[in-house]
Design a protein around this motif. Structure first.
Motif, PDB file in Angstrom:
ATOM      1  N   LEU A  66       0.825  -1.212   0.000  1.00 21.30           N
ATOM      2  CA  LEU A  66       0.000   0.000   0.000  1.00 21.30           C
ATOM      3  C   LEU A  66       0.858   1.260   0.000  1.00 21.30           C
ATOM      4  N   ARG A  67       1.965   1.222   0.723  1.00 20.08           N
ATOM      5  CA  ARG A  67       2.855   2.386   0.735  1.00 20.08           C
ATOM      6  C   ARG A  67       3.471   2.619  -0.639  1.00 20.08           C
ATOM      7  N   LYS A  68       3.733   1.541  -1.378  1.00 22.27           N
ATOM      8  CA  LYS A  68       4.257   1.678  -2.739  1.00 22.27           C
ATOM      9  C   LYS A  68       3.249   2.376  -3.642  1.00 22.27           C
ATOM     10  N   ARG A  69       1.979   2.303  -3.274  1.00 26.63           N
ATOM     11  CA  ARG A  69       0.918   2.977  -4.035  1.00 26.63           C
ATOM     12  C   ARG A  69       0.594   4.352  -3.444  1.00 26.63           C
ATOM     13  N   ASP A  70       1.482   4.844  -2.609  1.00 26.36           N
ATOM     14  CA  ASP A  70       1.391   6.194  -2.036  1.00 26.36           C
ATOM     15  C   ASP A  70       0.327   6.353  -0.953  1.00 26.36           C
ATOM     16  N   PHE A  71      -0.099   5.257  -0.356  1.00 32.18           N
ATOM     17  CA  PHE A  71      -1.010   5.351   0.790  1.00 32.18           C
ATOM     18  C   PHE A  71      -0.204   5.535   2.075  1.00 32.18           C
ATOM     19  N   ALA A  72      -0.733   6.352   2.971  1.00 29.97           N
ATOM     20  CA  ALA A  72      -0.173   6.426   4.321  1.00 29.97           C
ATOM     21  C   ALA A  72      -0.776   5.272   5.111  1.00 29.97           C
ATOM     22  N   VAL A  73       0.077   4.467   5.738  1.00 30.51           N
ATOM     23  CA  VAL A  73      -0.392   3.254   6.427  1.00 30.51           C
ATOM     24  C   VAL A  73       0.120   3.250   7.858  1.00 30.51           C
ATOM     25  N   GLN A  74      -0.770   2.899   8.781  1.00 31.91           N
ATOM     26  CA  GLN A  74      -0.374   2.664  10.169  1.00 31.91           C
ATOM     27  C   GLN A  74      -0.840   1.265  10.542  1.00 31.91           C
ATOM     28  N   SER A  75       0.087   0.416  10.974  1.00 32.49           N
ATOM     29  CA  SER A  75      -0.216  -0.996  11.204  1.00 32.49           C
ATOM     30  C   SER A  75      -0.329  -1.327  12.681  1.00 32.49           C
ATOM     31  N   PHE A  76      -1.195  -2.310  12.965  1.00 25.17           N
ATOM     32  CA  PHE A  76      -1.394  -2.776  14.331  1.00 25.17           C
ATOM     33  C   PHE A  76      -1.557  -4.293  14.322  1.00 25.17           C
ATOM     34  N   ALA A  77      -1.051  -4.929  15.380  1.00 22.49           N
ATOM     35  CA  ALA A  77      -1.136  -6.382  15.484  1.00 22.49           C
ATOM     36  C   ALA A  77      -2.425  -6.835  16.155  1.00 22.49           C
ATOM     37  N   SER A  78      -3.156  -5.909  16.748  1.00 23.64           N
ATOM     38  CA  SER A  78      -4.403  -6.283  17.425  1.00 23.64           C
ATOM     39  C   SER A  78      -5.354  -5.104  17.467  1.00 23.64           C
ATOM     40  N   ALA A  79      -6.630  -5.421  17.678  1.00 23.43           N
ATOM     41  CA  ALA A  79      -7.639  -4.368  17.818  1.00 23.43           C
ATOM     42  C   ALA A  79      -7.361  -3.519  19.047  1.00 23.43           C
ATOM     43  N   GLU A  80      -6.880  -4.164  20.094  1.00 22.74           N
ATOM     44  CA  GLU A  80      -6.579  -3.442  21.327  1.00 22.74           C
ATOM     45  C   GLU A  80      -5.483  -2.397  21.114  1.00 22.74           C
ATOM     46  N   ASP A  81      -4.440  -2.773  20.349  1.00 21.48           N
ATOM     47  CA  ASP A  81      -3.356  -1.824  20.052  1.00 21.48           C
ATOM     48  C   ASP A  81      -3.899  -0.632  19.259  1.00 21.48           C
ATOM     49  N   PHE A  82      -4.772  -0.927  18.317  1.00 19.65           N
ATOM     50  CA  PHE A  82      -5.369   0.145  17.509  1.00 19.65           C
ATOM     51  C   PHE A  82      -6.158   1.118  18.385  1.00 19.65           C
ATOM     52  N   LEU A  83      -6.994   0.592  19.263  1.00 24.12           N
ATOM     53  CA  LEU A  83      -7.830   1.451  20.104  1.00 24.12           C
ATOM     54  C   LEU A  83      -6.993   2.334  21.016  1.00 24.12           C
ATOM     55  N   GLU A  84      -5.862   1.834  21.454  1.00 19.58           N
ATOM     56  CA  GLU A  84      -4.985   2.638  22.314  1.00 19.58           C
ATOM     57  C   GLU A  84      -4.424   3.844  21.571  1.00 19.58           C
ATOM     58  N   ALA A  85      -4.201   3.704  20.279  1.00 19.77           N
ATOM     59  CA  ALA A  85      -3.535   4.754  19.506  1.00 19.77           C
ATOM     60  C   ALA A  85      -4.486   5.613  18.680  1.00 19.77           C
ATOM     61  N   TYR A  86      -5.707   5.139  18.435  1.00 19.62           N
ATOM     62  CA  TYR A  86      -6.578   5.790  17.450  1.00 19.62           C
ATOM     63  C   TYR A  86      -7.209   7.079  17.955  1.00 19.62           C
ATOM     64  N   ASP A  87      -7.145   8.101  17.110  1.00 24.90           N
ATOM     65  CA  ASP A  87      -7.835   9.374  17.329  1.00 24.90           C
ATOM     66  C   ASP A  87      -8.883   9.486  16.231  1.00 24.90           C
ATOM     67  N   LYS A  88     -10.176   9.467  16.617  1.00 22.41           N
ATOM     68  CA  LYS A  88     -11.223   9.438  15.597  1.00 22.41           C
ATOM     69  C   LYS A  88     -11.314  10.733  14.802  1.00 22.41           C
ATOM     70  N   GLY A  89     -10.530  11.734  15.205  1.00 21.83           N
ATOM     71  CA  GLY A  89     -10.465  12.942  14.407  1.00 21.83           C
ATOM     72  C   GLY A  89      -9.610  12.776  13.162  1.00 21.83           C
ATOM     73  N   ARG A  90      -8.816  11.695  13.110  1.00 18.04           N
ATOM     74  CA  ARG A  90      -7.955  11.456  11.946  1.00 18.04           C
ATOM     75  C   ARG A  90      -8.753  10.797  10.821  1.00 18.04           C
ATOM     76  N   PRO A  91      -8.704  11.369   9.630  1.00 23.80           N
ATOM     77  CA  PRO A  91      -9.438  10.771   8.514  1.00 23.80           C
ATOM     78  C   PRO A  91      -8.761   9.513   7.998  1.00 23.80           C
ATOM     79  N   GLY A  92      -9.551   8.638   7.402  1.00 21.67           N
ATOM     80  CA  GLY A  92      -8.991   7.423   6.821  1.00 21.67           C
ATOM     81  C   GLY A  92      -9.980   6.295   6.805  1.00 21.67           C
ATOM     82  N   CYS A  93      -9.463   5.077   6.759  1.00 26.95           N
ATOM     83  CA  CYS A  93     -10.310   3.890   6.789  1.00 26.95           C
ATOM     84  C   CYS A  93      -9.572   2.771   7.511  1.00 26.95           C
ATOM     85  N   LEU A  94     -10.306   1.748   7.838  1.00 25.14           N
ATOM     86  CA  LEU A  94      -9.763   0.615   8.586  1.00 25.14           C
ATOM     87  C   LEU A  94      -9.778  -0.622   7.697  1.00 25.14           C
TER      88      LEU A  94
END
Length: 220
Positions: A28-56
């Motif tokens: 995805l990064r090779k296609r110019d997407f900004a990507v943030q990776s997580f190994a679990s849903a719990e890790d994602f919830l700890e870091a996620y700010d719903k003000g940030r645009p994007g998709c899951l």
């Protein structure tokens, strides 16, 4: 050829399989997407700010909080981020449940990268539209709060009775002169940054203006 995503939207990628997560993120990064990776849903919830645009991009079958659990949690916490499910194990009932709950798509592994990219672009577009609508509604509510008590009363009457919006009808209902109503109507349109009663009614649907506290009793 795939067009690069607009703005600062991010693909939030959640997959407990290190190999798949790393491979997808790199592609995805090779296609110019900004990507943030997580190994679990719990890790994602700890870091996620719903003000940030994007998709899951979300793996369905994970230990702990699985994909459907996370989808439900986000909905319950007023986070409308678009979700694309990916799975190598889920069946029809799970995919149907995810789609009914608003998922953009449910892709079975292995899938073509072009298919995922198309889903991401659609998800980004949906996210931008939702955020734009939310901002418009917020602006409408803020503008509505700038109205005087009498202006709010007149605006709410027009919203609640769209077939009776003439100055005579409103004046008769509120026991004021049509000329006074005309003055207030002009101020309402100016403060709401609109040009017609029809626009006011449209705004009321998205901004829930009728839910604003009624103050007609103290109008002057």
């Amino acid at each position: 050829m795939t067009l690069p995503p607009e703005g600062n939207s991010t693909v939030f990628l959640i997959d407990d399989d290190d190999r798949i997560r790393t491979s997808l993120a790199r592609a995805l990064r090779k296609r110019d997407f900004a990507v943030q990776s997580f190994a679990s849903a719990e890790d994602f919830l700890e870091a996620y700010d719903k003000g940030r645009p994007g998709c899951l991009v979300l793996d369905y079958g994970m230990p702990g909080l699985n994909g459907l659990d996370l989808q439900k949690h986000l909905a319950e916490n007023s986070s409308a981020i678009p979700i694309i499910f990916i799975s190598g194990h889920a069946g029809v009932p799970e995919s149907v449940q995810a789609m009914k709950a608003g998922a953009v798509d449910f892709l079975e592994k292995p899938f073509r990268q072009t298919t995922l990219v198309a889903c991401i672009n659609a998800a980004f577009a949906a996210d931008r539209a939702a955020r734009s609508a939310e901002e418009g509604a917020r602006t409408a509510r803020n503008n509505f709060e700038r109205l005087t008590a009498r202006e709010k009363e007149i605006a709410q009457f027009m919203i609640a009775s769209p077939s009776n919006t003439s100055s005579k009808e409103i004046g008769r209902h509120l026991n004021i002169s049509p000329r006074t109503v005309d003055h207030h109507r002009a101020r309402i349109l100016e403060k709401m940054a609109i040009h017609s009663v029809a626009e006011l009614i449209d705004l009321s649907i998205s901004a829930a203006l009728l839910q604003t506290n009624r103050v007609g009793e103290n109008a002057g």
